[in-house]
Design a protein around this motif. Structure first.
Motif, short mmCIF file in Angstrom:
data_model
loop_
_atom_site.label_atom_id
_atom_site.label_comp_id
_atom_site.label_asym_id
_atom_site.label_seq_id
_atom_site.Cartn_x
_atom_site.Cartn_y
_atom_site.Cartn_z
N ALA A 268 0.83 -1.21 0.00
CA ALA A 268 0.00 0.00 0.00
C ALA A 268 0.86 1.26 0.00
CB ALA A 268 -0.93 -0.01 1.22
N ILE A 269 2.02 1.20 0.69
CA ILE A 269 2.90 2.38 0.72
C ILE A 269 3.45 2.65 -0.67
CG2 ILE A 269 5.05 3.28 1.68
CD1 ILE A 269 4.47 1.81 4.24
N SER A 270 3.85 1.59 -1.38
CA SER A 270 4.34 1.77 -2.75
C SER A 270 3.25 2.39 -3.62
CB SER A 270 4.79 0.42 -3.33
OG SER A 270 5.85 -0.12 -2.56
N GLU A 271 2.02 1.93 -3.44
CA GLU A 271 0.91 2.51 -4.20
C GLU A 271 0.73 3.99 -3.89
OE1 GLU A 271 -0.95 1.24 -6.60
OE2 GLU A 271 0.28 -0.55 -6.54
N SER A 272 0.96 4.35 -2.62
CA SER A 272 0.79 5.75 -2.28
C SER A 272 1.83 6.62 -2.97
CB SER A 272 0.89 5.93 -0.75
OG SER A 272 2.19 5.64 -0.30
N PHE A 273 3.05 6.12 -3.12
CA PHE A 273 4.09 6.89 -3.83
C PHE A 273 3.78 6.98 -5.32
CE2 PHE A 273 6.68 6.00 -0.01
CZ PHE A 273 7.08 7.29 0.27
N ARG A 274 3.19 5.95 -5.89
CA ARG A 274 2.78 6.04 -7.29
C ARG A 274 1.69 7.09 -7.46
NH1 ARG A 274 3.21 0.25 -6.68
NH2 ARG A 274 5.08 -0.50 -7.76
N ALA A 275 0.79 7.15 -6.48
CA ALA A 275 -0.26 8.18 -6.53
C ALA A 275 0.35 9.57 -6.43
CB ALA A 275 -1.26 7.95 -5.40
N LEU A 276 1.35 9.73 -5.58
CA LEU A 276 2.03 11.02 -5.47
C LEU A 276 2.72 11.36 -6.80
CD1 LEU A 276 3.66 10.84 -1.91
CD2 LEU A 276 1.66 12.17 -2.60
N ARG A 277 3.31 10.37 -7.43
CA ARG A 277 3.95 10.61 -8.73
C ARG A 277 2.94 11.12 -9.74
NH1 ARG A 277 5.81 5.30 -11.65
NH2 ARG A 277 3.53 5.15 -11.75
N SER A 278 1.76 10.51 -9.74
CA SER A 278 0.72 10.96 -10.68
C SER A 278 0.29 12.39 -10.39
CB SER A 278 -0.50 10.03 -10.60
OG SER A 278 -0.14 8.71 -10.90
N ASN A 279 0.13 12.72 -9.13
CA ASN A 279 -0.33 14.05 -8.78
C ASN A 279 0.73 15.11 -9.03
OD1 ASN A 279 -2.80 13.05 -7.97
ND2 ASN A 279 -2.17 12.80 -5.84
N LEU A 280 2.01 14.74 -8.86
CA LEU A 280 3.10 15.72 -9.08
C LEU A 280 3.21 16.14 -10.54
CD1 LEU A 280 6.01 14.53 -6.76
CD2 LEU A 280 4.83 16.72 -6.71
N THR A 281 2.82 15.26 -11.44
CA THR A 281 2.96 15.60 -12.87
C THR A 281 2.08 16.78 -13.26
OG1 THR A 281 1.27 13.97 -13.43
CG2 THR A 281 3.57 13.24 -13.49
N TYR A 282 0.99 17.02 -12.47
CA TYR A 282 0.10 18.13 -12.81
C TYR A 282 0.73 19.48 -12.46
CZ TYR A 282 -3.39 14.50 -13.40
OH TYR A 282 -4.07 13.39 -13.82
N PHE A 283 1.70 19.46 -11.57
CA PHE A 283 2.36 20.71 -11.22
C PHE A 283 3.40 21.12 -12.27
CE2 PHE A 283 0.81 19.47 -7.05
CZ PHE A 283 0.34 20.67 -6.57
N LEU A 284 3.77 20.17 -13.14
CA LEU A 284 4.80 20.48 -14.13
C LEU A 284 4.23 21.16 -15.36
CD1 LEU A 284 6.90 17.18 -13.92
CD2 LEU A 284 7.33 19.38 -12.83
N GLU A 285 2.90 21.21 -15.44
CA GLU A 285 2.22 21.90 -16.54
C GLU A 285 2.72 21.40 -17.91
OE1 GLU A 285 2.91 25.99 -15.84
OE2 GLU A 285 1.61 26.08 -14.06
N ALA A 286 2.61 20.06 -18.07
CA ALA A 286 2.93 19.37 -19.33
C ALA A 286 4.42 19.30 -19.62
CB ALA A 286 2.20 20.03 -20.51
N LYS A 287 5.29 19.71 -18.69
CA LYS A 287 6.73 19.55 -18.90
C LYS A 287 7.12 18.11 -18.60
CE LYS A 287 7.89 22.87 -16.08
NZ LYS A 287 8.71 23.86 -15.33
N ASP A 288 8.10 17.63 -19.32
CA ASP A 288 8.52 16.24 -19.13
C ASP A 288 9.69 16.11 -18.18
OD1 ASP A 288 10.35 17.47 -20.73
OD2 ASP A 288 10.38 15.94 -22.29
#
Length: 792
Positions: free
Chosen positions: A557-577
């Protein structure tokens, strides 16, 4: 759903004491066994209370006070304010609860004495059970003693020694000196069976004043309803039979008091007449002897027709004069009575001796009524009690009125006596023409007849007063005789309900107080109440000792939580890779290193070139988890000693590199401020897709402020039940003032979950920072795990 810009501040909520009732309910369910223990303890207390508490009984009774008869005729002649005839019903309750009346009852029932049986826990009074009584031979204050019955003739007496093993063996009926008191314990019935041998008993003696005060406190009296003549009586106590006897005795004494009030006037009248008869009797005997002596010495024993006519006329006049004489004596009595200012004995009514003046009768009746009320309240301070003072003033006014009326009546009587004397003198003139023997006989008969008529008249009035006294009945009628109800306490049901409520309230209040005074962050709701900073997500509690959770347990479950954080962080990059992230916290110990390693790991596992930078050059330790070295690192590069490619360390995990903090420099903040840090990040961006900087805590040094302006986004870590809410308010100020604009919050080490904690999936994570995106950012199918959900 609308998407808010990451830098748009949320409305800040006012700080207040907020209670999360869902969390309290969850905690109650979680610690159900403690609540059950509290309830069991309280129910045990309730059982012991019901088992060992002394029973309380109530005795109720009701009495009727009959109304007085018709008013006397004096009111039609004299209508002044003093003519208030009849019983004052407002005083009856006060009389019923008066100290003299209750003291009389206590004395009659001998309530100064009481016996108690001593048990292992309780002492219970035994009323009219023991065939024993104590006679106190000297005036005594309160005292008590313990005793045990040995046999039919002896008992053991305890209480005079500090050592309980010492005692006196005493025979029933022997006199005992106990301190300053002398008493005798004797059997009331020689044939009665005594209690079991060796049972411990206690005898108590209390002065009557103390017992009266106790009954006064427990006795209540009230009118059944307004305008009714019925009084409801009630007394509460620990022995139903004793309280019933007290109530019965009180009512009987109240009835006797009412009769005594009625009979007092008749008794005083009879006493007055007896005194007058005693003084007349000698004169009458003397006159009778004179008449007999005259008859024995003279031949004439009968009167001629003329003498008889004169004698009969004089006899009528003498009779009238006799009545005047009685009135004169009564008026003299009234003057003497009124002159005694503190005399509370009832005055003699004039009608009882043949004086029928209605105004005088009414005034004296009113005076008697007021004196009776004052006499009932003798225990009240007459100088300070306003009621007694008012009654005394009214009595004084009545006495003045009586004296004025008596003087007027005496003047009238004087005129009538003078007229009678003149008429008698005229008769005596006519008698002078009669022979000497007839004149002597008439004078003797006149004197004898005068005294005889007066004597007979007084005897008649005494008989009338006696008949009145004998025919008096009390106006107090028992409507409902004393009845015992109870026990009214302890009430088993009421006690069980009360203690059950207490058993639930104690842990409930404890949980509420814990919630109110707990100033640590517990849930996402706590974060959103305190700060306007976006909430990024949460990370569950790590049970193992290793920080490489994502590599060691990729499906947890902890690993899943970090994957969720990864998904949410991508929105702060405003489409930057590519992106640079700063990970910091308020104080050490909130999981920066753990979060930096595992968040970088999920980016590396997704095929992104990832670099972890240990910017905490004061306490570098991130290298230990990756089994690398700290011999060189960021401090070497920023000092210009080594190049970028020389400080990079390759980990055993694909796409994951580390630049450790390096040897601890003397000036880490100054090194971060120079241009080489910006150059360092530019070089890193050329070679890596994502860079994660592990910085020192914000509350300790300013390094995080320096680095926040150089990164794309800052992750501020807080730890459940560790981070104070006050530190969140400080970071919120930085956010609202623009000092740290690109920032979001991650709640770490979530070991409490459930209602009130904002996470519904085991450890659950409530992902997303309020922008409307899905919880995971994945479109794949979710499968339930022991600690939450993970993606297949």
């Amino acid at each position: 759903m609308n998407h808010l810009a990451p830098t748009e501040p949320f409305p800040k909520q006012e700080e207040s004491i907020a209670i999360d009732y869902k969390r309290i309910i969850y905690q109650a369910i979680r610690f159900w066994y403690l609540i059950l223990l509290s309830v069991l303890i309280c129910l045990t207390i309730s059982y012991l209370t019901n088992r060992y508490a002394v029973n309380t009984f109530v005795v109720d009774a009701s009495i009727l006070i009959k109304e007085d008869g018709d008013m006397m005729g004096g009111k039609s002649i004299y209508s002044g304010t003093l003519l208030q005839i009849g019983r004052n019903y407002l005083n009856e309750i006060y009389i019923l609860k008066s100290t003299p009346l209750i003291e009389r009852t206590v004395h009659q029932l001998q309530f100064e004495h009481s016996f108690f049986k001593i048990g292992n826990i309780l002492e219970k009074e035994y009323y009219k059970v023991l065939p024993l009584k104590v006679e106190v031979l000297d005036e005594s204050s309160a005292f008590s003693f313990h005793f045990e019955i040995m046999d039919a003739d002896r008992y053991r007496l305890f209480g005079r020694y500090e050592d309980e093993d010492k005692f006196d063996e005493v025979k029933f009926g022997d006199s005992i000196v106990w301190g300053n008191t002398r008493f005798v314990l004797r059997k009331t019935d020689l044939s009665a069976t005594l209690p079991d041998i060796d049972e411990r008993w206690r005898y108590d003696f209390k002065p009557a004043q103390s017992v009266v005060g106790d009954f006064l406190a427990r006795l209540s009296a009230s009118w059944a309803e307004e305008g009714a003549g019925i009084i409801n009586l009630s007394v509460v106590g620990y022995n139903g039979d004793k309280e019933r006897d007290f109530m019965d005795g009180l009512i009987k004494n109240y009835q006797n008091l009412d009769l005594e009030k009625k009979n007092e006037a008749s008794s005083n009248t009879i006493k007055f007449i007896n005194e007058q008869l005693s003084s007349i009797s000698d004169s009458l005997n003397h006159a009778e002897r004179q008449l007999e002596l005259f008859k024995s010495s003279n031949v004439i024993t009968d009167l001629s027709s003329e003498a008889l006519r004169l004698y009969q006329k004089m006899e009528v006049l003498e009779l009238q004069k006799t009545q005047m004489l009685v009135s004169e004596r009564y008026f003299k009595y009234l003057n003497e009575y009124i002159s005694q200012s503190d005399n509370l004995d009832k005055a003699i009514l004039p009608s009882s001796i043949g004086i029928n003046d209605p105004v005088l009768i009414t005034l004296i009746s009113r005076m008697i009524a007021l004196q009776t009320e004052m006499k009932t309240n003798l225990h009240v301070d007459k100088l300070t009690n306003p009621i007694i003072t008012e009654k005394r003033k009214e009595v004084d006014e009545i006495k003045k009125g009586i004296l004025e009326l008596v003087e007027n009546q005496k003047s009238v009587n004087k005129f009538q006596v003078e007229f009678l004397d003149k008429s008698l003198k005229d008769m005596e003139k006519q008698l002078s023409y009669l022979p000497m023997a007839e004149r002597q006989l008439i004078n003797i008969k006149r004197n004898y007849s005068l005294l005889e008529n007066l004597y007979i008249y007084l005897l008649q009035k005494r008989a009338e007063s006696g008949i009145t006294q004998a025919s008096n009945t009390t106006d107090i009628v028992i409507v409902n005789p004393p009845k015992v109800t109870g026990p009214i306490s302890p009430s088993s049901l009421r006690n069980n309900i009360i203690w059950l409520t207490i058993g639930l309230l104690i842990p409930g209040i404890a949980l509420i107080l814990f919630e109110v005074f707990n100033n640590k962050v517990q849930s996402r709701e706590d974060v959103e109440k305190v700060t306007a900073i976006p909430f990024l997500g949460g990370v569950g509690h790590k049970s193992g000792g290793q920080n490489l959770e994502v590599f060691d347990r990729p499906k947890s479950a902890i690993s899943e939580s970090f994957r969720a954080l990864r998904s949410n962080l991508t929105y702060f990059l405003e489409a930057k890779d590519k992106g640079v992230f700063l990970i910091t916290s308020s104080v050490s110990g909130e999981g920066k290193t753990f979060t930096s390693i595992n968040l970088a790991a999920v980016f590396a596992l997704s095929g992104k070139r990832t670099l972890i930078v240990g910017a905490d050059m004061r306490k570098p330790r991130i290298f230990n988890d990756l089994n690398l070295t700290n011999d060189y690192g960021l401090s070497n590069y920023l000092s210009g000693i080594m190049k970028f490619e020389d400080v990079v360390q390759k980990s055993v995990h694909e796409n994951l590199d580390l630049i450790s903090g390096g040897p601890v420099p003397p000036n880490p903040s100054e090194l971060l401020l120079n241009n080489r840090m910006k150059t360092f990040l530019e070089e890193a961006k050329l070679k890596y897709d994502f860079i994660f900087i592990d910085s020192p805590p914000l509350a300790l040094v300013t390094d995080a402020f320096v680095l926040s302006s150089m990164v794309d986004h800052t992750l501020f870590l807080i730890r459940q039940n560790v981070t104070p809410k006050a530190l969140l308010r400080t970071i919120d100020d930085f956010y609202l003032t623009g000092k740290m604009g690109r920032i979001s919050i991650v709640l770490n080490d979530i070991y409490k979950s459930g209602p009130g904690y904002g996470y519904g999936y085991g450890y659950g994570y409530g992902y997303g920072y309020g922008y409307g995106y899905g919880a995971y950012g994945y479109g794949g199918k979710k499968k339930k795990h022991d600690h939450g959900y993970y993606e297949e």
